[in-house]
Design a protein around this motif. Sequence first.
Motif, PDB file in Angstrom:
ATOM      1  N   VAL A 131       0.870  -1.167   0.000  1.00 60.89           N
ATOM      2  CA  VAL A 131       0.000   0.000   0.000  1.00 60.89           C
ATOM      3  C   VAL A 131       0.907   1.216   0.000  1.00 60.89           C
ATOM      4  N   ASP A 132       0.704   2.099  -0.951  1.00 60.82           N
ATOM      5  CA  ASP A 132       1.495   3.321  -1.004  1.00 60.82           C
ATOM      6  C   ASP A 132       0.861   4.379  -0.113  1.00 60.82           C
ATOM      7  N   VAL A 133       1.707   5.059   0.639  1.00 65.01           N
ATOM      8  CA  VAL A 133       1.276   6.169   1.476  1.00 65.01           C
ATOM      9  C   VAL A 133       1.783   7.433   0.782  1.00 65.01           C
ATOM     10  N   PRO A 134       0.883   8.192   0.177  1.00 66.48           N
ATOM     11  CA  PRO A 134       1.342   9.337  -0.609  1.00 66.48           C
ATOM     12  C   PRO A 134       1.977  10.415   0.261  1.00 66.48           C
ATOM     13  N   GLY A 135       2.965  11.071  -0.306  1.00 66.77           N
ATOM     14  CA  GLY A 135       3.539  12.246   0.335  1.00 66.77           C
ATOM     15  C   GLY A 135       2.637  13.424   0.003  1.00 66.77           C
ATOM     16  N   ASN A 136       2.982  14.582   0.493  1.00 68.42           N
ATOM     17  CA  ASN A 136       2.138  15.750   0.219  1.00 68.42           C
ATOM     18  C   ASN A 136       2.736  16.664  -0.837  1.00 68.42           C
ATOM     19  N   GLY A 137       3.653  16.123  -1.635  1.00 60.64           N
ATOM     20  CA  GLY A 137       4.316  16.927  -2.646  1.00 60.64           C
ATOM     21  C   GLY A 137       5.639  17.483  -2.149  1.00 60.64           C
ATOM     22  N   TYR A 138       5.741  17.682  -0.864  1.00 65.28           N
ATOM     23  CA  TYR A 138       6.982  18.166  -0.265  1.00 65.28           C
ATOM     24  C   TYR A 138       7.749  16.996   0.335  1.00 65.28           C
ATOM     25  N   TYR A 139       7.055  16.209   1.128  1.00 67.78           N
ATOM     26  CA  TYR A 139       7.653  15.003   1.708  1.00 67.78           C
ATOM     27  C   TYR A 139       7.433  13.830   0.764  1.00 67.78           C
ATOM     28  N   PRO A 140       8.359  12.865   0.747  1.00 64.39           N
ATOM     29  CA  PRO A 140       8.234  11.738  -0.190  1.00 64.39           C
ATOM     30  C   PRO A 140       7.158  10.734   0.235  1.00 64.39           C
ATOM     31  N   ALA A 141       6.725   9.945  -0.738  1.00 66.35           N
ATOM     32  CA  ALA A 141       5.755   8.878  -0.484  1.00 66.35           C
ATOM     33  C   ALA A 141       6.440   7.723   0.248  1.00 66.35           C
ATOM     34  N   LEU A 142       5.648   6.930   0.939  1.00 62.63           N
ATOM     35  CA  LEU A 142       6.131   5.765   1.675  1.00 62.63           C
ATOM     36  C   LEU A 142       5.408   4.533   1.142  1.00 62.63           C
ATOM     37  N   SER A 143       5.912   3.348   1.481  1.00 62.60           N
ATOM     38  CA  SER A 143       5.208   2.136   1.060  1.00 62.60           C
ATOM     39  C   SER A 143       5.338   1.051   2.120  1.00 62.60           C
ATOM     40  N   ALA A 197       5.419  -2.126   1.514  1.00 58.13           N
ATOM     41  CA  ALA A 197       6.353  -3.164   1.050  1.00 58.13           C
ATOM     42  C   ALA A 197       7.782  -2.817   1.448  1.00 58.13           C
ATOM     43  N   HIS A 198       8.166  -1.580   1.283  1.00 53.81           N
ATOM     44  CA  HIS A 198       9.510  -1.132   1.688  1.00 53.81           C
ATOM     45  C   HIS A 198       9.666  -1.292   3.202  1.00 53.81           C
ATOM     46  N   PHE A 199       8.649  -0.924   3.932  1.00 45.97           N
ATOM     47  CA  PHE A 199       8.653  -1.026   5.394  1.00 45.97           C
ATOM     48  C   PHE A 199       8.852  -2.480   5.833  1.00 45.97           C
ATOM     49  N   ILE A 200       8.107  -3.392   5.241  1.00 47.58           N
ATOM     50  CA  ILE A 200       8.207  -4.813   5.583  1.00 47.58           C
ATOM     51  C   ILE A 200       9.589  -5.355   5.256  1.00 47.58           C
ATOM     52  N   GLU A 201      10.057  -5.043   4.061  1.00 44.66           N
ATOM     53  CA  GLU A 201      11.314  -5.620   3.576  1.00 44.66           C
ATOM     54  C   GLU A 201      12.545  -5.062   4.285  1.00 44.66           C
ATOM     55  N   HIS A 202      12.578  -3.762   4.511  1.00 42.54           N
ATOM     56  CA  HIS A 202      13.792  -3.128   5.033  1.00 42.54           C
ATOM     57  C   HIS A 202      13.822  -2.970   6.545  1.00 42.54           C
ATOM     58  N   TYR A 203      12.705  -3.184   7.211  1.00 43.55           N
ATOM     59  CA  TYR A 203      12.663  -3.010   8.659  1.00 43.55           C
ATOM     60  C   TYR A 203      12.266  -4.301   9.385  1.00 43.55           C
ATOM     61  N   ALA A 204      12.415  -5.432   8.718  1.00 44.54           N
ATOM     62  CA  ALA A 204      12.204  -6.762   9.310  1.00 44.54           C
ATOM     63  C   ALA A 204      10.911  -6.827  10.118  1.00 44.54           C
ATOM     64  N   ILE A 205       9.807  -6.518   9.460  1.00 47.21           N
ATOM     65  CA  ILE A 205       8.508  -6.549  10.118  1.00 47.21           C
ATOM     66  C   ILE A 205       8.082  -8.003  10.310  1.00 47.21           C
ATOM     67  N   SER A 246       1.330  -9.405   7.053  1.00 42.80           N
ATOM     68  CA  SER A 246       0.156  -9.803   6.279  1.00 42.80           C
ATOM     69  C   SER A 246      -1.063  -8.921   6.568  1.00 42.80           C
ATOM     70  N   LYS A 247      -0.901  -7.959   7.465  1.00 44.43           N
ATOM     71  CA  LYS A 247      -2.015  -7.073   7.823  1.00 44.43           C
ATOM     72  C   LYS A 247      -1.714  -5.663   7.321  1.00 44.43           C
ATOM     73  N   SER A 248      -2.001  -5.431   6.065  1.00 41.53           N
ATOM     74  CA  SER A 248      -1.662  -4.139   5.472  1.00 41.53           C
ATOM     75  C   SER A 248      -2.402  -2.989   6.147  1.00 41.53           C
ATOM     76  N   ASP A 249      -3.593  -3.230   6.698  1.00 38.05           N
ATOM     77  CA  ASP A 249      -4.328  -2.159   7.361  1.00 38.05           C
ATOM     78  C   ASP A 249      -3.622  -1.708   8.637  1.00 38.05           C
ATOM     79  N   VAL A 250      -3.021  -2.645   9.385  1.00 42.32           N
ATOM     80  CA  VAL A 250      -2.268  -2.301  10.595  1.00 42.32           C
ATOM     81  C   VAL A 250      -1.008  -1.527  10.216  1.00 42.32           C
ATOM     82  N   LEU A 251      -0.298  -2.015   9.206  1.00 43.64           N
ATOM     83  CA  LEU A 251       0.913  -1.325   8.761  1.00 43.64           C
ATOM     84  C   LEU A 251       0.598   0.084   8.268  1.00 43.64           C
TER      85      LEU A 251
END
Length: 145
Positions: free
Chosen positions: A16-28, A30-38, A44-49
């Motif tokens: 799930v992409d979390v959009p930035g506001n044009g000034y701050y970058p977008a988040l995701s 998938a990146h959070f799960i992969e790079h922060y050892a979730i 598997s709970k994208s709504d919690v993430l």
Amino acid sequence: MNLSGMPQADLQSINVDVPGNGYYPALSTAHFIEHYAIAQEYASKSDVLLEKLLYAQAEINQELANTQLTNGQTLSAAQALFYKRAVYSKAKASLLVSKLGSTHRDSATAQSQAAIDNHEHWLRESINAMRQLQGLSPNLTVELL
């Protein structure tokens, strides 16, 4: 595979992409799960993430509200990197606190101590990233007395 050796869920299907506001970058997520050892229980709970990322993003944006990081332009690559690190680290710390409430009582003491240590570590990481981000601001000045 994640750190426990278990196969990881298909990151693209739960991203799930979390959009930035044009000034701050977008988040995701998938990146959070992969790079922060979730942990798999949260991966598997994208709504919690998504909730944790949005909350962390709002907190970091509020902390940065009075800091002019650029002169009206988007963040540089280094600033975007530190911004993302601050948000993802704060979200990771929040997930670790959530996990404290879901542990079983028989092993809760050892697990809660480890989780508290990890929680404090990730909060420190978020604070350090915020300091680095603020340190990159071209508007910071020092006045000699």
